[in-house]
Structures are given as structure tokens and as C-alpha cells.
Write an enzyme that holds these catalytic residues in place. Structure first.
Site: not given
Length: 327
Positions: A117, A120, A164
Site C-alpha cells: 500500500l 515506504s 509509488d
């Protein structure tokens, strides 16, 4: 003192393949990590991790090259707790031209660590924003995304993608292909997340896919097929056809299974979601454990997941159109 937060994310399509230049479409979700930063008078870092799916701890150490945190936990736990913070602070020092800046840092997150998810990435993005603002410099979301990517690249031994960190910095749905990152339109998505309580080893999983891809032509073709799904899926997303979107998510999960990055718990949750009527379901992130993402506007999938062996939690996660922000 400065507090910044950034959202987590799920992948509709494209994890793993994005490492090889194929496109990916992650979406930010309304679960956030927040980082509180206060400048110090010395060059030391004091990191207090309140909730990263691990017991909270506090470490304090200098910025000297050979210094290591003095804390009685495993090396992998230290890396999870402070590795991304270290890299984020290095990027913040570089951006503000203050190589000796020290900080007291508190990390709080309701995004499970290592579960796919974007925990980091969210922590890294929020830390860079908070630290640079604390030093009097405001970066754009694109600048933060770029520096957060460089931080993750350093921690992940060169295996990170921009997906991300760009998604966590900008929010909403994004399309990433190599260095080309942009926001895309997306309808309200009925996202349901299932969490098995575990976490995959991202580095090991990425290395495993690389080994398969290098050894077998069909594995390389599988990676390319994931890219084809993304290209078709982004048009389906723009059209708002959630039924077709779900079908493509199902195909994507099958290809990720073929690459060896799923797990029994993830597969169990995927099939439970589909049996409950979800339009589509797949793992999200590196795999090996962690989370699945499903599309279902009803409560049926969430209910079914909560009764599925191996599922520790299930929750609805709305699309978060806001990226990194000051709290």
C-alpha cells in the site's frame, strides 16, 4: 516544527512490470502516513516510529557515515524503521544545501508496512516535504516525487520505480512509464482492500522476477503482457467501465501469479472477493503477502474477506485526490 502527510496507494495494474519500463496505474487511497520534523542544533537524527505495523521505538544517531542506530532490534527492522527516513533526510539536506542539518522526527502511519500500500513511499514523500519546509524551502510535488524516487532507489538497491512515490506525492490516479509520470482521470472507484497481516520481501520478490525474466523468454513476455493490460486498462478507466476494469485486474493477477509473486493468503482473498461478487480483484504491490485490492460498491466483498481464513483485516479505501500536504 512541521508536519506533512502523504497517502498510500494501490495498483490497479502494472506492479513488477513497471520496473522494466512498462506502464503502471497506481491510485492514491485515503490512508496516510504523517511525519513530524523539528530542526535540531546539531547534526543528529532522532527518529521515533509510533506505528509502522511494528512496535514503536526511538533511535538517535549521528549523520557520520559509519554510525548505526543504537537500538536492540534486528537489522531488517532498523532498515524498515529508519532506512527510508535516512534517505529522505539526505535528499532534504541536498535540496536545501544544509548538509549538517539535524532533526527530531516522528513517524505515524495507518498504512501497513510492506503490504503493498505504499507505506515506504508515503513516509519518504512526507519526510522530504516536512524537512525541507522546516528549513524554509518549499518544493513542488513533482520535485518531491523525484527526490523521493531517488531516496527509494538508494534503499532498494536500484530496483525502485517512480510509480509509488509519484502517486503518493501527487494523489489521485497516475500513469507511470519509465520517467514519464502524469495524472490521469479516474471515476470514483469502489475500492476494497484485504490485508493478510503480513508483508512481502520486496527486494527478494523483484529479484525473483528478474531472474525468471532473464532465464525464460515466456517470463519476459509475461511482463510485456502486463504492460499491454495497463495500456488497455487506462482507456477503460477513462471510460468509467468498472466491469471491464475488473476483468483486466483479474487478468493482471493471473500474470502476477505466473511470475511467482502471489501467495496462498493473497490468492484466497482474491478468490473470496470474486466469489462475493467483486468486479475484479488482484494483489497490489510486490506480493508475497500483504494486500489485495478489489472493486465492489456493495459491502459483500468486505464482509466475505473478514470471514476468509488468512485475512486479518478488510476495509474500504476511497480514492484520495490530494497528495502530499502540510497538516
Amino acid at each position: 516544527m512541521t508536519v506533512s502527510s502523504a497517502p498510500g496507494k494501490v495498483y490497479l495494474f502494472g506492479e513488477h512490470a513497471v520496473v522494466y519500463g512498462e506502464p503502471a496505474v497506481p491510485c492514491a487511497i485515503e490512508r496516510r502516513a504523517s511525519v513530524t520534523v523539528e530542526a535540531r542544533d546539531d547534526d543528529r537524527l532522532r527518529v521515533h516510529a509510533k506505528d509502522l505495523s511494528i512496535d514503536g521505538f526511538t533511535v538517535e544517531y549521528s549523520s557520520e557515515t559509519n554510525a548505526t542506530p543504537d537500538v536492540n532490534v534486528s537489522e531488517s527492522l532498523v532498515r524498515a524503521g529508519v532506512g527510508y527516513i535516512d534517505a529522505a533526510i539526505e535528499q532534504s539536506r541536498d535540496a536545501t544545501d544544509t548538509p549538517d542539518a539535524g532533526f527530531d522526527i516522528t513517524v505515524e502511519s495507518n498504512i501497513p508496512l510492506g503490504a503493498g500500500l505504499g507505506s515506504s513511499a508515503a513516509v519518504t514523500v512526507a519526510a522530504i516535504d516536512a524537512a525541507t519546509r522546516e528549513l524554509g524551502v518549499t518544493l513542488s510535488s513533482d520535485e518531491i516525487a523525484d527526490r523521493a524516487y531517488k531516496a527509494e532507489l538508494a534503499v532498494q538497491d536500484g530496483e525502485a520505480s517512480r510509480a509509488d512515490t509519484y502517486c503518493c506525492a501527487t494523489g489521485g490516479a497516475v500513469r507511470v512509464e519509465g520517467d514519464d509520470c502524469r495524472s490521469i482521470e479516474a471515476p470514483d472507484l469502489p475500492i476494497v482492500v484485504g490485508f493478510d497481516g503480513g508483508a512481502g520481501d520486496t527486494g527478494k520478490l523483484v529479484a525473483g522476477v528478474r531472474a525468471l525474466r532473464d532465464e525464460y523468454d515466456f517470463a519476459a513476455e509475461t511482463v510485456e503482457s502486463i504492460g499491454d493490460i495497463v495500456r488497455q486498462g487506462e482507456q477503460v478507466l477513462a471510460d468509467g467501465d468498472l466491469d471491464e476494469l475488473g476483468k483486466l485486474m483479474n487478468f493482471n493477477h493471473g500474470l502476477l501469479e505466473a511470475l511467482g509473486v502471489s501467495s496462498r493468503s493473497l490468492d484466497n482473498m482474491v478468490w473470496a472477493a470474486r466469489d462475493a461478487g467483486a468486479m475484479g480483484a488482484k494483489l497490489t504491490g510486490a506480493g508475497g503477502g500483504g494486500c489485495i485490492v478489489a472493486l465492489d460498491p456493495t459491502d459483500d466483498t468486505k464482509t466475505a474477506l473478514r470471514f476468509t481464513p488468512g485475512c486479518e483485516d478488510a476495509f474500504r479505501a476511497e480514492l484520495d485526490t490530494e497528495g502530499v500536504r502540510v497538516e
